[in-house]
Scaffold this active site. Structure first.
Site, PDB file in Angstrom:
ATOM      1  N   HIS A 168       0.808  -1.217   0.000  1.00  0.00           N
ATOM      2  CA  HIS A 168       0.000   0.000   0.000  1.00  0.00           C
ATOM      3  C   HIS A 168       0.844   1.273   0.000  1.00  0.00           C
ATOM      4  CE1 HIS A 168      -3.187  -2.693   2.131  1.00  0.00           C
ATOM      5  NE2 HIS A 168      -3.214  -2.844   0.834  1.00  0.00           N
TER       6      HIS A 168
HETATM    7  C1  FAD Z   1      -0.447  -6.993  -5.150  1.00  0.00           C
HETATM    8  C2  FAD Z   1      -1.261  -5.859  -4.605  1.00  0.00           C
HETATM    9  C3  FAD Z   1      -2.353  -6.124  -3.790  1.00  0.00           C
HETATM   10  C4  FAD Z   1      -3.112  -5.065  -3.282  1.00  0.00           C
HETATM   11  N1  FAD Z   1      -4.266  -5.350  -2.622  1.00  0.00           N
HETATM   12  C5  FAD Z   1      -5.121  -4.331  -2.331  1.00  0.00           C
HETATM   13  C6  FAD Z   1      -6.431  -4.606  -1.879  1.00  0.00           C
HETATM   14  O1  FAD Z   1      -6.859  -5.754  -1.797  1.00  0.00           O
HETATM   15  N2  FAD Z   1      -7.230  -3.554  -1.567  1.00  0.00           N
HETATM   16  C7  FAD Z   1      -6.802  -2.259  -1.685  1.00  0.00           C
HETATM   17  O2  FAD Z   1      -7.562  -1.340  -1.341  1.00  0.00           O
HETATM   18  N3  FAD Z   1      -5.570  -1.975  -2.142  1.00  0.00           N
HETATM   19  C8  FAD Z   1      -4.749  -2.974  -2.515  1.00  0.00           C
HETATM   20  N4  FAD Z   1      -3.538  -2.695  -3.063  1.00  0.00           N
HETATM   21  C9  FAD Z   1      -3.137  -1.284  -3.194  1.00  0.00           C
HETATM   22  C10 FAD Z   1      -3.889  -0.554  -4.307  1.00  0.00           C
HETATM   23  O3  FAD Z   1      -4.158  -1.418  -5.379  1.00  0.00           O
HETATM   24  C11 FAD Z   1      -3.060   0.666  -4.741  1.00  0.00           C
HETATM   25  O4  FAD Z   1      -2.888   1.547  -3.638  1.00  0.00           O
HETATM   26  C12 FAD Z   1      -3.729   1.446  -5.851  1.00  0.00           C
HETATM   27  O5  FAD Z   1      -4.064   0.608  -6.924  1.00  0.00           O
HETATM   28  C13 FAD Z   1      -2.805   2.552  -6.318  1.00  0.00           C
HETATM   29  O6  FAD Z   1      -3.426   3.266  -7.340  1.00  0.00           O
HETATM   30  P1  FAD Z   1      -2.589   4.281  -8.228  1.00  0.00           P
HETATM   31  O7  FAD Z   1      -3.506   4.810  -9.245  1.00  0.00           O
HETATM   32  O8  FAD Z   1      -1.888   5.222  -7.333  1.00  0.00           O
HETATM   33  O9  FAD Z   1      -1.443   3.391  -8.893  1.00  0.00           O
HETATM   34  P2  FAD Z   1      -1.556   2.122  -9.845  1.00  0.00           P
HETATM   35  O10 FAD Z   1      -2.913   1.524  -9.796  1.00  0.00           O
HETATM   36  O11 FAD Z   1      -0.399   1.249  -9.529  1.00  0.00           O
HETATM   37  O12 FAD Z   1      -1.419   2.746 -11.296  1.00  0.00           O
HETATM   38  C14 FAD Z   1      -0.260   3.308 -11.829  1.00  0.00           C
HETATM   39  C15 FAD Z   1      -0.286   3.009 -13.324  1.00  0.00           C
HETATM   40  O13 FAD Z   1       0.671   3.808 -13.983  1.00  0.00           O
HETATM   41  C16 FAD Z   1       1.385   3.020 -14.882  1.00  0.00           C
HETATM   42  N5  FAD Z   1       2.683   3.665 -15.043  1.00  0.00           N
HETATM   43  C17 FAD Z   1       3.660   3.820 -14.114  1.00  0.00           C
HETATM   44  N6  FAD Z   1       4.693   4.503 -14.613  1.00  0.00           N
HETATM   45  C18 FAD Z   1       4.358   4.797 -15.896  1.00  0.00           C
HETATM   46  C19 FAD Z   1       5.009   5.489 -16.938  1.00  0.00           C
HETATM   47  N7  FAD Z   1       6.223   6.036 -16.781  1.00  0.00           N
HETATM   48  N8  FAD Z   1       4.390   5.589 -18.132  1.00  0.00           N
HETATM   49  C20 FAD Z   1       3.146   5.062 -18.319  1.00  0.00           C
HETATM   50  N9  FAD Z   1       2.493   4.395 -17.361  1.00  0.00           N
HETATM   51  C21 FAD Z   1       3.082   4.274 -16.167  1.00  0.00           C
HETATM   52  C22 FAD Z   1       1.430   1.644 -14.241  1.00  0.00           C
HETATM   53  O14 FAD Z   1       1.699   0.636 -15.174  1.00  0.00           O
HETATM   54  C23 FAD Z   1       0.043   1.559 -13.647  1.00  0.00           C
HETATM   55  O15 FAD Z   1      -0.891   1.061 -14.548  1.00  0.00           O
HETATM   56  C24 FAD Z   1      -2.749  -3.717  -3.571  1.00  0.00           C
HETATM   57  C25 FAD Z   1      -1.650  -3.447  -4.380  1.00  0.00           C
HETATM   58  C26 FAD Z   1      -0.911  -4.494  -4.920  1.00  0.00           C
HETATM   59  C27 FAD Z   1       0.251  -4.170  -5.845  1.00  0.00           C
END
Ligand code: FAD
Length: 509
Positions: free
Chosen positions: A445
């Site tokens: 997280h």
């Molecule tokens: C294995 C795992 C299990 C989890 N389980 C839970 C759960 O059960 N419940 C819960 O609430 N949370 C859970 N989490 C945490 C939650 O999923 C994350 O906090 C949340 O998805 C983060 O959202 P975000 O939009 O910040 O990042 P992300 O969803 O990680 O999105 C970032 C995106 O940007 C893309 N990206 C990155 N750098 C670049 C770049 N330079 N160019 C283009 N694209 C790029 C990535 O590929 C990705 O698609 C889990 C996380 C993981 C990894």
């Protein structure tokens, strides 16, 4: 006013943003995602759809934390890709981590937002975020606290409706240990044990790709570019974002750039763009556009250890769904009135074994992210900082003692045979301290690496609407802008933040 918007990163936040911003016909939205774009469920890899599996085995950035794990041979394997290494799992696919995660949809609490407002972010009070938590969900529980009809369907396994006997016994054991059992762990009072609310529907994980982008795909003003890495953002001389440069050199001209590349990706894009700690940028010969010392700092994550039990295979029976219940409790003990700082979630995936992951959800430790090179394909240096703070270790040890009492109690007697890790020989505080330092892992997280806060606050990178301090036309909206980590898994909080920021950004006001 017609605007060209480029959203960088198609994860939990990016999927919501692209869908909401393209509802406005005057906006032309391009969503850039480094991982593959699957346009329909039929095209999507099965492990990304199946909420009983984790998609990180096939769609991950393969990052590692520099956290030291001592003597790692003796600890359970779950989540550990290589012995001795703490992985920093991050989904690399459309939907991002929401496509690969555990679909646990616990919502943040009023106490979480009291901490955000306490840090000077007055617009993130509970009464102002609740409407967006409700907007995103479709929760059959309904009532004042819940939304129905939103994009993300919520499900719980309950007595008589899919709750497995071993999970039911866990709830009974929690009750015997003095913890209240609740039907709605997203309700007004969350202390205690109950069924996990999941963002799943008929067994399918409701990622941002499915729940938000799916219905928006046919819009003429939305383009999704898969397998394209964002290198950096380009600026005019007076500090306005004017284009996004991709890894292959392509320039996407923009009136508005929103970074939603996540807690690792967004600070990395900022740093490559010349926004970050001055010394690091100078070391890498990156021209400084805006010195902001907070970029990549303030990383917060929930540490986790995996208590492991040998169980009677026959008594446990069916292993799936692997996770159904959670205990949210205080390290100070049941009935102490202390704040909820621990989660325990029994988990079965392998015959004869039950894991009880124990997560510390109010950590004091801090980590950081730094790019190691100007190359957008180079992995950044990540240090999650798990359990660096002695009080985090102390509370984990207290949590192990409480979980042991619950797992060893009457309702679970017919299931549990023996504790395998840390093992019955680990009894003293010193034994258990050593065990948690050996077994430390992450609840996955990570947040906070582009934290919101007033201009001039040392860690602050963006203001309360996600706008990067000192620059125009550049926003960050994702897990990285959380000023503090909520005491729950982070996906729903991220989606709520994206809903809210999109509301402000969609009309340019
Ligand atoms: C294995 C795992 C299990 C989890 N389980 C839970 C759960 O059960 N419940 C819960 O609430 N949370 C859970 N989490 C945490 C939650 O999923 C994350 O906090 C949340 O998805 C983060 O959202 P975000 O939009 O910040 O990042 P992300 O969803 O990680 O999105 C970032 C995106 O940007 C893309 N990206 C990155 N750098 C670049 C770049 N330079 N160019 C283009 N694209 C790029 C990535 O590929 C990705 O698609 C889990 C996380 C993981 C990894």
């Amino acid at each position: 006013m017609a605007r060209r918007i480029v959203v960088c990163g198609g994860g939990s936040a990016g999927g919501v943003l692209a869908a909401r911003l393209s509802e406005e016909p005057a906006n032309t939205v391009t969503l850039v995602e480094a991982g593959p774009d699957y346009r329909t469920p039929e095209e999507t890899a099965p492990e990304l759809l199946d909420a009983n599996q984790f998609g990180f085995t096939t769609h991950d950035w393969a990052y590692e934390s520099a956290d030291q794990v001592v003597d790692a041979d003796s600890i359970p394997m779950f989540g550990i890709v290589e012995q001795g290494v703490v992985p920093v799992l991050r989904g690399k696919v459309i939907g991002g981590s929401s496509s690969v995660n555990g679909a646990n949809a616990l919502r943040p609490t009023p106490e979480d937002f009291a901490r955000w407002t306490g840090l000077g972010n007055d617009r993130w009070s509970w009464d102002r975020v609740l409407p967006y938590l409700k907007k995103l969900e479709d929760d059959p529980v309904g009532g004042e606290l819940h939304g129905t009809g939103g994009p993300v369907h919520i499900e719980r396994f309950t007595e008589g409706d899919g709750l497995r006997p071993v999970m039911s016994a866990f709830l009974e054991a929690c009750a015997q240990a003095g913890h209240p059992v609740r039907q709605d762990m997203n309700g007004a009072d969350r202390r205690g044990a109950g069924p996990v609310p999941f963002n799943r529907k008929d067994g399918i994980r409701q990622s941002s790709a499915l729940a938000y982008l799916g219905p928006a795909r046919d819009r003429a003003n939305l383009t999704v570019l898969g397998e394209q890495t964002v290198d950096r953002v380009e600026f005019t001389d007076d500090g306005r974002a004017r284009a996004v440069v991709l890894g292959d050199g392509t320039r996407l001209e923009a009136d508005l750039v929103v970074l939603s590349a996540g807690a690792v990706g967004s600070p990395a894009v900022l740093m490559r763009s010349g926004i970050g700690p001055r010394r690091l940028l100078e070391e890498l010969s990156i021209p400084v556009i805006q010195a902001l010392e907070g970029v990549g700092r303030n990383l917060r994550d929930h540490p986790m250890v995996y208590l492991t039990y040998a169980v009677d295979e026959e008594a446990v029976g069916e292993l799936l769904p692997p996770l159904q219940t959670v205990l949210a409790f205080s390290s100070a003990g049941a009935g102490s009135g202390g704040e909820v700082d621990l989660h325990a979630l029994p988990f079965t995936m392998e015959p004869g074994v039950m894991l009880v992951p124990l997560g510390l959800v109010r950590p004091y430790s801090l980590g950081r992210v730094e790019i190691s090179s100007r190359d957008p394909e180079a992995a950044p240096r990540i240090r999650l900082g798990l359990l660096d703070h002695p009080d985090d270790v102390r509370r984990m040890v207290a949590g192990i003692r409480q979980v042991r009492q619950i797992i060893g109690s009457g309702p679970l007697e017919k299931y549990v045979r023996a504790e395998q890790w840390p093992g019955p020989e680990a009894t003293t505080d010193a034994d258990l301290t050593r065990a948690v330092l050996q077994g430390k892992n992450t609840y996955c997280h990570a947040v906070g690496t582009c934290a919101m806060g007033g201009a001039g606050t040392p860690a602050a990178v963006v203001d309360e609407s996600g706008k990067v301090h000192g620059l125009d036309g550049l926003y960050v909206v994702d897990a990285s802008i959380m000023p503090d980590i909520p005491a729950v898994p982070t996906n729903t909080t991220v989606m709520m933040m994206a809903e809210r920021c999109a509301d402000e950004l969609r009309r340019g006001d």
